[in-house]
Motif scaffolding. Structure first.
Motif, PDB file in Angstrom:
ATOM      1  N   HIS A   5       0.864  -1.182   0.000  1.00  0.00           N
ATOM      2  CA  HIS A   5       0.000   0.000   0.000  1.00  0.00           C
ATOM      3  C   HIS A   5       0.896   1.226   0.000  1.00  0.00           C
ATOM      4  O   HIS A   5       1.830   1.306   0.793  1.00  0.00           O
ATOM      5  N   SER A   6       0.606   2.174  -0.887  1.00  0.00           N
ATOM      6  CA  SER A   6       1.448   3.375  -0.869  1.00  0.00           C
ATOM      7  C   SER A   6       0.757   4.476  -0.069  1.00  0.00           C
ATOM      8  O   SER A   6      -0.430   4.751  -0.236  1.00  0.00           O
ATOM      9  N   ILE A   7       1.548   5.059   0.829  1.00  0.00           N
ATOM     10  CA  ILE A   7       1.035   6.081   1.747  1.00  0.00           C
ATOM     11  C   ILE A   7       1.746   7.392   1.455  1.00  0.00           C
ATOM     12  O   ILE A   7       2.976   7.438   1.426  1.00  0.00           O
ATOM     13  N   ALA A   8       0.968   8.457   1.277  1.00  0.00           N
ATOM     14  CA  ALA A   8       1.554   9.800   1.210  1.00  0.00           C
ATOM     15  C   ALA A   8       1.478  10.381   2.613  1.00  0.00           C
ATOM     16  O   ALA A   8       0.390  10.561   3.152  1.00  0.00           O
ATOM     17  N   ALA A   9       2.647  10.639   3.219  1.00  0.00           N
ATOM     18  CA  ALA A   9       2.653  11.210   4.570  1.00  0.00           C
ATOM     19  C   ALA A   9       2.887  12.712   4.476  1.00  0.00           C
ATOM     20  O   ALA A   9       3.822  13.162   3.811  1.00  0.00           O
ATOM     21  N   ILE A  10       2.006  13.475   5.113  1.00  0.00           N
ATOM     22  CA  ILE A  10       2.168  14.933   5.171  1.00  0.00           C
ATOM     23  C   ILE A  10       2.192  15.310   6.651  1.00  0.00           C
ATOM     24  O   ILE A  10       1.147  15.608   7.242  1.00  0.00           O
ATOM     25  N   PRO A  11       3.375  15.298   7.270  1.00  0.00           N
ATOM     26  CA  PRO A  11       3.429  15.568   8.723  1.00  0.00           C
ATOM     27  C   PRO A  11       2.988  16.993   9.078  1.00  0.00           C
ATOM     28  O   PRO A  11       2.354  17.197  10.107  1.00  0.00           O
ATOM     29  N   GLY A  12       3.348  17.986   8.224  1.00  0.00           N
ATOM     30  CA  GLY A  12       2.860  19.352   8.433  1.00  0.00           C
ATOM     31  C   GLY A  12       3.557  20.090   9.559  1.00  0.00           C
ATOM     32  O   GLY A  12       4.778  20.021   9.696  1.00  0.00           O
ATOM     33  N   ASP A  13       2.765  20.782  10.388  1.00  0.00           N
ATOM     34  CA  ASP A  13       3.280  21.751  11.356  1.00  0.00           C
ATOM     35  C   ASP A  13       3.207  21.258  12.808  1.00  0.00           C
ATOM     36  O   ASP A  13       2.470  20.339  13.125  1.00  0.00           O
ATOM     37  N   GLY A  14       3.912  21.991  13.669  1.00  0.00           N
ATOM     38  CA  GLY A  14       3.779  21.799  15.120  1.00  0.00           C
ATOM     39  C   GLY A  14       4.102  20.376  15.532  1.00  0.00           C
ATOM     40  O   GLY A  14       5.131  19.819  15.143  1.00  0.00           O
ATOM     41  N   TRP A  46       5.074  19.581   2.899  1.00  0.00           N
ATOM     42  CA  TRP A  46       4.153  20.700   2.784  1.00  0.00           C
ATOM     43  C   TRP A  46       3.680  21.142   4.165  1.00  0.00           C
ATOM     44  O   TRP A  46       3.438  20.327   5.031  1.00  0.00           O
ATOM     45  N   GLY A  47       3.528  22.454   4.320  1.00  0.00           N
ATOM     46  CA  GLY A  47       3.130  23.005   5.614  1.00  0.00           C
ATOM     47  C   GLY A  47       3.539  24.460   5.663  1.00  0.00           C
ATOM     48  O   GLY A  47       3.854  25.069   4.624  1.00  0.00           O
TER      49      GLY A  47
END
Ligand code: IPM
Ligand code: MG
Length: 358
Positions: A5-14, A46-47
């Protein structure tokens, strides 16, 4: 050959990166234990920092990249130096709306070892799923400002309800209620005061209900719903509400279940035309960023929802059992009254994942 399964991780801010890293560790542990699937994770930076560098939250081809993933694992967005509406409309809403993830699903339970602020309400007493309309309503983005700075300045914020939008969220909510043991749905409304959009909402609920003869359903005004959640929580099972109503009710639900730090959510495209996005609902929490004490349980529960969506039901169950085991043992972060760090809770959950009986 294990499935991937391919996962796009966008951890972002804080605290987003802190809890997403923790969640990815648990996902690795459960994939290793299971042996029948593996996860291919692609991380996007991204963030708010990206925005400061590039003047936009998302690159032009962001949606095309995200569409290559099977699911999106999102941390948080929000920055003390950027207005909240800019971050929200810069990153999270363009993804939800761009991928038409129209059903936002927010389960609430009191996990073992966690105390609800409600008297006489414990684990097992409260088992709700709030379905939030996630594509229109009060968050449709319709409105504007004119005559800025003049006495006649005017601002509008228009809530949009379309037949297509309301019908699809009602169908989703009735089907979800039908799949649960209680088969009970509360349709939250405000049709006493809002006589166009909310009366329309009620009418469509009633039409859709005919296709779900086994679901017992009712309407409840949103103000009365807040009282009922506090006073008669055991009378609630599945709930459907507009974008804004459900936003407010889900914070109340999280608080009644013990902490905002544990609450998960899925932004779902039920038709699976696009990847769905899973995120803890707690937000970026700048007051505790970098201290290593962010509660990772919201991100773990979120990971479990994501696995379930990917068809890995057994692994999803293992993650939840491991989380419950660790909470019951009192290994908790300070927001739940414990003394453990993010890393300690994560280690304990990974160990439980490896050690649980099959
Ligand atoms: C949520 C959050 C967001 C919302 C904020 C961060 C804008 O409260 O996911 O519930 O209102 O949608
Ligand atoms: Mg909210």
């Amino acid at each position: 050959m294990p499935r991937t399964h391919s996962i796009a991780a966008i951890p972002g801010d804080g605290i987003g990166p802190e809890v997403i890293d923790a969640g990815l560790e648990v996902l690795d542990a459960v994939a290793a234990r299971d042996g029948r699937f593996s996860l291919k994770v692609v991380r996007y930076d991204w963030g708010s920092d990206y925005y400061r560098k590039h003047g936009q939250f998302l690159p032009a081809d962001a949606m095309a990249w995200l569409r290559t993933a099977d699911a999106i694992y999102f941390g948080a967005v929000g920055d003390p130096n950027i207005p909240d509406h800019v971050t929200l409309w810069g990153l999270r809403l363009p993804i939800c709306q761009g991928l038409d993830q129209y059903a936002n699903v927010r389960p609430t339970r009191i996990l073992p070892g966690i105390t609800s602020p409600l008297r006489d309400v414990g684990t097992g007493d409260l088992d709700w799923v709030i379905v939030r309309e996630n594509s229109e309503g009060e968050y449709a983005g319709q409105g504007g400002r004119s005559h800025r700075g003049f006495p006649e300045e005017v601002a509008t914020e228009v809530a949009i309800f379309t037949r297509r939008g309301v019908e699809r969220i009602m169908r989703f909510a009735f089907a979800l209620a039908d799949s649960r043991a209680a088969k009970h749905l509360t349709v939250v409304t405000k049709s006493n005061a809002q006589r166009y959009g909310m009366v329309f909402w009620d009418e469509i609920a009633s039409l859709v209900s005919r296709d779900f003869p086994h679901v017992l359903w009712e309407r409840e005004l949103v103000d009365a719903m807040t009282m009922r959640m506090v006073r008669r929580p055991k009378t609630i099972d599945t709930v459907v509400a507009t974008n804004l109503h459900a936003d407010i009710l889900s914070d109340l639900a999280a608080a009644l279940a013990g902490s905002l730090g544990i609450a998960p959510t899925g932004n779902i495209d039920p038709e699976r035309r696009s990847p769905s996005m899973f995120e803890p609902i707690h937000g970026s929490a700048f007051d505790i960023t970098g201290q290593g004490i962010a509660n990772p349980v919201g991100a773990f529960w979120t990971a479990s929802m994501m696995l379930e969506h990917l068809g890995e039901k057994e692994a999803a169950g293992v993650v939840m059992r491991a989380v419950e085991h660790v909470c019951a043992a009192g290994v908790m972060t300070p927001d739940l009254g414990g003394k453990a760090t993010t890393a300690e809770v994560t280690r304990a959950v990974c160990e439980a994942v490896r050690g649980l009986n099959r």
